[in-house]
Design an enzyme around this catalytic site. Sequence first.
Site, short mmCIF file in Angstrom:
data_model
loop_
_atom_site.label_atom_id
_atom_site.label_comp_id
_atom_site.label_asym_id
_atom_site.label_seq_id
_atom_site.Cartn_x
_atom_site.Cartn_y
_atom_site.Cartn_z
N CYS A 71 -4.14 -48.03 -73.48
CA CYS A 71 -5.55 -48.04 -73.84
C CYS A 71 -6.10 -49.46 -73.74
O CYS A 71 -5.39 -50.45 -73.98
CB CYS A 71 -5.75 -47.52 -75.26
SG CYS A 71 -7.50 -47.17 -75.63
N CYS A 75 -9.00 -49.53 -81.33
CA CYS A 75 -9.60 -48.85 -82.48
C CYS A 75 -8.63 -48.86 -83.65
O CYS A 75 -7.48 -48.43 -83.53
CB CYS A 75 -9.99 -47.43 -82.10
SG CYS A 75 -11.14 -47.34 -80.72
N CYS A 78 -6.92 -45.52 -84.79
CA CYS A 78 -6.25 -44.71 -83.78
C CYS A 78 -4.91 -44.18 -84.29
O CYS A 78 -4.11 -44.93 -84.86
CB CYS A 78 -6.03 -45.53 -82.50
SG CYS A 78 -5.18 -44.61 -81.18
#
Length: 346
Positions: A71, A75, A78
């Site tokens: 990714c 975040c 996550c």
Amino acid sequence: MCSFRIVFSNFLTTKHDALSGHFRFFENMRIILPCIIVTHIATLSSAYNASPSPVVANRVKSVNYFISRECNYKCKFCFHTQKNTHKLGLGKAKLGLQLLQHSGTVKINFAGGEPFLNPELLGELCKYAREDCGMAVSIISNGSLIKPDWMMRYGEYVDILGVSVDSFDPATNAAIGRGGDTDKNQHVNRMLKVRELCSNQGILFKMNTVVCSLNHDEDMNEHVSRLEPYRWKAFQCLILKGENAGGPNDINDARKLQVSKGQFDAFIDSHSGQSMLIPEPNTVMQNSYLLLDEELRFLDCSENGKVPSQSILEVGVEQALSQAGFDDSMFLNRGGVFDWTRERSN
């Protein structure tokens, strides 16, 4: 001289024994490897040729395949973090789709990580799932890497494209870790471009929002009404051991981002006028998704972690499914079956 002959003789004997050992090893492998391969092929062949079980077919209607954990965002909440960068080759991934289709899967959702970090693999899997397996195809993305040329090449094979939108405030997105770490965060602008691309291609646009301590009191009504998503999923921030629970092997610690059920319900109530809103608190979300990881292993989240099954490439779908911890009744109760396909001109 005699001493030299003895030493040299011992040397040759040692070398001969070592070489003999190597030869025996390779000879054994010559015998064993085909047996392993034949056994593996037989297992898959048996799984593929067996008549699909109606019970299994009902349970695997919709499957989520995390093609990679890679990714480009960070975040903080996550719960499927970048613990490795592995992904299957296209051939093995296609075989997995074949096995799923044969078992009864009619809708596949590609996710990550960020699936568009592997655009060629993602595109070819969308094409294969749609054209060869007859599946409805959806994707969940953060929206940052979706390019017009990809949409022109592969958009026709995609029914639904979901984008993660946790806030319409740049500072909140930055604090979450979605798209940057300054007040010049561009996540919303990227999402708006994806919305336009979806409209141009006739792809159904979906929104996913994780309700957490940083956004639970935000009013998103005006923005959502303007975007008019086909569906809008709102998830209560979920904690899973081994991913985001702050443990020694966890990449994230999302415990400070959790919201209570009351706070989550208040967010839902404040957006109740949005007819496309689908609320999913932890009790609904945790076990109602059938998840396949990057090795095509089902993930059992029933014990507040992620325990992988054996790969469907090794044991077939039915045996792997028995290790999945999937609550199919909850899947149905949350409205997991809906109109998965978009309108097509032909």
